[in-house]
Design an enzyme around this catalytic site. Structure first.
Site, PDB file in Angstrom:
ATOM      1  N   HIS A   1      -7.340   1.114   4.581  1.00 53.62           N
ATOM      2  CA  HIS A   1      -7.717   0.164   5.635  1.00 53.62           C
ATOM      3  C   HIS A   1      -9.133   0.334   6.173  1.00 53.62           C
ATOM      4  CE1 HIS A   1      -3.678  -1.219   5.560  1.00 53.62           C
ATOM      5  NE2 HIS A   1      -3.163  -0.169   6.140  1.00 53.62           N
TER       6      HIS A   1
ATOM      7  N   ASP B   1      -3.901  -5.488   2.038  1.00 54.99           N
ATOM      8  CA  ASP B   1      -4.630  -4.781   3.083  1.00 54.99           C
ATOM      9  C   ASP B   1      -4.405  -5.585   4.354  1.00 54.99           C
ATOM     10  OD1 ASP B   1      -6.309  -3.496   4.784  1.00 54.99           O
ATOM     11  OD2 ASP B   1      -8.110  -4.469   4.042  1.00 54.99           O
ATOM     12  N   HIS B   2      -3.272  -5.365   5.002  1.00 53.10           N
ATOM     13  CA  HIS B   2      -2.901  -6.239   6.113  1.00 53.10           C
ATOM     14  C   HIS B   2      -3.575  -5.848   7.402  1.00 53.10           C
ATOM     15  CE1 HIS B   2      -0.332  -2.794   7.019  1.00 53.10           C
ATOM     16  NE2 HIS B   2      -0.425  -3.191   8.246  1.00 53.10           N
TER      17      HIS B   2
ATOM     18  N   LYS C   1       0.848  -1.187   0.000  1.00 57.90           N
ATOM     19  CA  LYS C   1       0.000   0.000   0.000  1.00 57.90           C
ATOM     20  C   LYS C   1       0.887   1.241   0.000  1.00 57.90           C
ATOM     21  CE  LYS C   1       0.043   1.309   4.701  1.00 57.90           C
ATOM     22  NZ  LYS C   1      -0.541   1.959   5.789  1.00 57.90           N
TER      23      LYS C   1
ATOM     24  N   LYS D   1      -6.481 -11.813   8.897  1.00 57.26           N
ATOM     25  CA  LYS D   1      -7.538 -12.757   8.555  1.00 57.26           C
ATOM     26  C   LYS D   1      -8.347 -13.192   9.777  1.00 57.26           C
ATOM     27  CE  LYS D   1      -7.821 -16.779   5.641  1.00 57.26           C
ATOM     28  NZ  LYS D   1      -6.978 -17.476   4.692  1.00 57.26           N
TER      29      LYS D   1
ATOM     30  N   LYS E   1      -2.276  10.185  14.143  1.00 60.26           N
ATOM     31  CA  LYS E   1      -0.988   9.999  14.820  1.00 60.26           C
ATOM     32  C   LYS E   1      -0.974  10.808  16.112  1.00 60.26           C
ATOM     33  CE  LYS E   1       1.052   7.865  11.312  1.00 60.26           C
ATOM     34  NZ  LYS E   1       1.293   6.421  11.378  1.00 60.26           N
TER      35      LYS E   1
HETATM   36  N1  LIG Z   1       7.875   0.230   6.619  1.00 61.65           N
HETATM   37  C1  LIG Z   1       6.650   0.016   7.020  1.00 61.65           C
HETATM   38  O1  LIG Z   1       6.371  -0.110   8.208  1.00 61.65           O
HETATM   39  C2  LIG Z   1       5.536  -0.120   6.018  1.00 61.65           C
HETATM   40  C3  LIG Z   1       4.245  -0.358   6.504  1.00 61.65           C
HETATM   41  C4  LIG Z   1       3.210  -0.528   5.591  1.00 61.65           C
HETATM   42  C5  LIG Z   1       3.477  -0.443   4.240  1.00 61.65           C
HETATM   43  N2  LIG Z   1       4.737  -0.175   3.801  1.00 61.65           N
HETATM   44  C6  LIG Z   1       4.972  -0.105   2.351  1.00 61.65           C
HETATM   45  O2  LIG Z   1       6.002  -1.028   2.008  1.00 61.65           O
HETATM   46  C7  LIG Z   1       6.774  -0.523   0.919  1.00 61.65           C
HETATM   47  C8  LIG Z   1       8.237  -0.489   1.328  1.00 61.65           C
HETATM   48  O3  LIG Z   1       8.368   0.371   2.438  1.00 61.65           O
HETATM   49  P1  LIG Z   1       9.713   0.474   3.276  1.00 61.65           P
HETATM   50  O4  LIG Z   1       9.360   1.208   4.512  1.00 61.65           O
HETATM   51  O5  LIG Z   1      10.372  -0.849   3.376  1.00 61.65           O
HETATM   52  O6  LIG Z   1      10.586   1.429   2.345  1.00 61.65           O
HETATM   53  P2  LIG Z   1      12.170   1.672   2.423  1.00 61.65           P
HETATM   54  O7  LIG Z   1      12.726   1.358   3.758  1.00 61.65           O
HETATM   55  O8  LIG Z   1      12.401   3.016   1.833  1.00 61.65           O
HETATM   56  O9  LIG Z   1      12.771   0.557   1.427  1.00 61.65           O
HETATM   57  C9  LIG Z   1      12.482   0.575   0.080  1.00 61.65           C
HETATM   58  C10 LIG Z   1      13.127  -0.620  -0.570  1.00 61.65           C
HETATM   59  O10 LIG Z   1      12.829  -0.563  -1.953  1.00 61.65           O
HETATM   60  C11 LIG Z   1      14.051  -0.424  -2.715  1.00 61.65           C
HETATM   61  N3  LIG Z   1      13.759   0.567  -3.758  1.00 61.65           N
HETATM   62  C12 LIG Z   1      13.559   1.885  -3.598  1.00 61.65           C
HETATM   63  N4  LIG Z   1      13.289   2.471  -4.788  1.00 61.65           N
HETATM   64  C13 LIG Z   1      13.307   1.482  -5.699  1.00 61.65           C
HETATM   65  C14 LIG Z   1      13.112   1.440  -7.098  1.00 61.65           C
HETATM   66  N5  LIG Z   1      12.836   2.562  -7.786  1.00 61.65           N
HETATM   67  N6  LIG Z   1      13.194   0.260  -7.731  1.00 61.65           N
HETATM   68  C15 LIG Z   1      13.483  -0.866  -7.039  1.00 61.65           C
HETATM   69  N7  LIG Z   1      13.685  -0.894  -5.707  1.00 61.65           N
HETATM   70  C16 LIG Z   1      13.596   0.266  -5.044  1.00 61.65           C
HETATM   71  C17 LIG Z   1      15.105   0.044  -1.733  1.00 61.65           C
HETATM   72  O11 LIG Z   1      16.402  -0.420  -2.058  1.00 61.65           O
HETATM   73  P3  LIG Z   1      17.299   0.332  -3.150  1.00 61.65           P
HETATM   74  O12 LIG Z   1      17.279   1.779  -2.810  1.00 61.65           O
HETATM   75  O13 LIG Z   1      18.650  -0.323  -3.046  1.00 61.65           O
HETATM   76  O14 LIG Z   1      16.673   0.044  -4.463  1.00 61.65           O
HETATM   77  C18 LIG Z   1      14.640  -0.659  -0.458  1.00 61.65           C
HETATM   78  O15 LIG Z   1      15.066  -2.010  -0.472  1.00 61.65           O
HETATM   79  C19 LIG Z   1       6.180   0.846   0.586  1.00 61.65           C
HETATM   80  O16 LIG Z   1       5.215   0.693  -0.439  1.00 61.65           O
HETATM   81  C20 LIG Z   1       5.471   1.237   1.870  1.00 61.65           C
HETATM   82  O17 LIG Z   1       4.406   2.134   1.621  1.00 61.65           O
HETATM   83  C21 LIG Z   1       5.773  -0.023   4.654  1.00 61.65           C
END
Ligand SMILES: NC(=O)c1ccc[n+]([C@@H]2O[C@H](COP(=O)([O-])OP(=O)(O)OC[C@H]3O[C@@H](n4cnc5c(N)ncnc54)[C@H](OP(=O)(O)O)[C@@H]3O)[C@@H](O)[C@H]2O)c1
Length: 489
Positions: free
Chosen positions: A255, A189-190, A160, A194, A341
């Site tokens: 959500h 949609d975690h 998401k 479930k 928040k």
């Molecule tokens: N973190 C949370 O708690 C959380 C909760 C709910 C949903 N989400 C969702 O989960 C997803 C990831 O979130 P995150 O918090 O893990 O983000 P993050 O910490 O910024 O990590 C992003 C990851 O994606 C890679 N990346 C970034 N841009 C990229 C691109 N253009 N092409 C390919 N890989 C790319 C990055 O590695 P490189 O820069 O090496 O490519 C990194 O491994 C997002 O959609 C976010 O909305 C996150």
């Protein structure tokens, strides 16, 4: 088994084992992968819920060796996994991990790594791509997968938020549909998990005591519904993400409106995923477009000082709104949604509030006539269900006071069999079960419902950290009251 070994109970009884898979984890070096996905995959392996033959290929743009990626994954499991890491189990799991860098322009190294993983498994394993990357990267990665022949009958999980408005959601759907059939796409949609969804449905449809409450003939007994998800956290270091998103896009569309679908759905003919998704989307179709005058947007004091936030930011960190469903069952029964928040508590509460009897025979002990008259679902797992009602206060006079009957999952069932939300979702996607994932028409309809608010958002109002939101929160729901805080009644 030694005391340090923390293998979860094997959960295979009644649970299906997925067919052989190569799981490709995009964003394998990111925050979500570190905190949830890598520990979750390890836990699924220990619970015997991953396929008999599987490999996990991590990928992101930065180059890493297999060894460095395995060390990264190990550190993630040690820090965020449940219980202590079992060295033997870890070695077996790590043997199935590899890494290849990729980007939207070139996924050839990844394609080679996937081929090697397939050969190691043998036969014809299916692909599951988990796109744990910023949403702006979804389209490029989907196109790269198509160009590299990494789609086939594979499935793709998309994190998401899916789009930021109707136009962007449609554009993204068009790109992803150019590469994957809708049946292959799993939009996450975690939020509910479930367990909770099935508990709501079980309570509604399996109990003669409760079913009539939601029954079309008796719906006039329900006064309103609240879906309340306050959070105590600030935006932390996520300003880059949050500034362009805000509470409404981050939580309500993704959500809380999905929860409305499960609470308000017509009885499904079965618990088949397709049937449940259809009934949930029926509710979205009946949702009235949001009225901006029935929305409160808030911003916590201090938000403008957070690093990365614009000095004149109008991004909301809080939102409360009234949603109306134009169908026979729910016409005239408002749904009140709140999330934000830096609020007073972190909770996930669904409240079904009942109308009071027209004739009030008994006075309340405190002299008022109104009392709690609610069914309350605490949906943060393991959760519980309580009924708040009026009972006679013991003594010589016939006066009423608030009373409560409570059921807690922890006290009644073995919670050890539970999977975390992300673990369930990965397991569901491996099995092809789409119950908890959103469908293209469902997400587009929710953005359509959101359009009036996105086009004419009311000004943000300030609120103090640790409060329940801006003061106008109470005017929105008046003459009713928010269930939370409980001590406010
Ligand atoms: N973190 C949370 O708690 C959380 C909760 C709910 C949903 N989400 C969702 O989960 C997803 C990831 O979130 P995150 O918090 O893990 O983000 P993050 O910490 O910024 O990590 C992003 C990851 O994606 C890679 N990346 C970034 N841009 C990229 C691109 N253009 N092409 C390919 N890989 C790319 C990055 O590695 P490189 O820069 O090496 O490519 C990194 O491994 C997002 O959609 C976010 O909305 C996150």
């Amino acid at each position: 088994m030694s005391a340090t070994q923390t293998a979860p109970a094997k959960l295979s009884s009644g649970m299906r084992t997925p067919g052989d898979h190569v799981i490709v984890l995009f964003g394998a070096t990111g925050d979500l992968a570190r905190r949830k996905l890598l520990p979750g995959l390890y836990h699924l392996d220990r619970a015997g819920l991953l396929p008999v033959g599987y490999r996990i290929v991590g990928t992101s743009r930065r180059p890493l060796s297999d060894e460095v990626f395995r060390a990264h994954a190990r550190a993630a499991v040690v820090e965020f996994g449940r219980g202590e890491l079992d060295p033997g189990a870890w070695d077996a799991f790590a043997a199935g991990l590899s890494y290849a860098s990729s980007d939207a322009a070139d996924a050839s190294a990844l394609a080679d790594a996937v081929d090697r993983a397939k050969e190691q498994i043998g036969g014809s394993p299916r692909l599951l791509h988990y796109l744990s990357v910023p949403p702006v990267a979804f389209a490029g990665i989907a196109e790269a997968l198509g160009a590299s022949g990494l789609t086939g009958d594979g499935r793709v999980i998309l994190e998401k938020p899916f789009g930021t408005d109707l136009a962007s959601a449609r554009a993204l759907n068009a790109i992803v549909h150019g590469v994957f059939d809708e049946s292959q796409i799993f939009r996450i949609d975690h939020f509910l998990g479930k367990e909770t969804v099935q508990n709501i449905l079980a309570l509604r449809f399996s109990n003669g005591m409760f079913e009539p409450v939601w029954n079309r003939e008796h719906i006039e007994h329900i006064d309103h519904v609240q879906i309340d998800v306050p959070e105590t956290l600030s935006i932390g270091s996520r300003a880059g993400f949050y500034e362009g998103t805000g509470a409404f896009r981050d939580m309500i569309v993704t959500h809380l409106l999905q929860v409305v679908g499960f609470v308000a759905m017509e009885p499904p003919t079965s618990t088949a995923p397709q049937e449940l998704v259809d009934r949930k989307i029926d509710v979205s179709r009946a949702l009235r477009p949001l009225d901006p005058t029935r929305v409160v947007r808030g911003q916590y004091d201090g938000y403008l000082d957070e690093e990365g936030v614009a000095a004149d930011s109008q991004t909301e960190t809080f939102v409360a709104l009234e949603a109306l469903i134009d169908n026979d069952r729910w016409r005239g029964v408002p749904f009140y949604l709140r999330t934000g928040k830096q609020l007073a508590q972190g909770r996930r509460v669904i409240t079904i509030a009942f109308k009071e009897p027209e004739i009030q025979l008994f006075p309340l002990a405190d002299g008022t006539n109104r009392g709690p008259n609610e069914l309350v679902f605490e949906v943060a797992e393991p959760g519980g269900i309580s009924a708040n009602f009026l009972a006679k206060v013991p003594g010589a006079t016939l006066e009423l006071g608030p009373a409560r009957m409570e059921f807690r999952y922890d006290d009644s069932f073995c919670a050890a069999n539970q999977l975390e939300a992300y673990e369930r979702l990965i397991h569901d996607a491996l099995l092809g079960d789409r119950t908890l994932f959103t469908r293209a028409d469902g997400i587009e309809r929710l953005w359509e419902v959101a359009t009036p608010l996105l086009e004419r958002p009311p000004a943000v109002e300030r609120y103090a950290p640790g409060s329940w939101g801006p003061d106008s929160l109470n005017q929105l729901i008046a003459p009713r009251r928010w269930h939370l805080p409980e001590d406010g009644r």
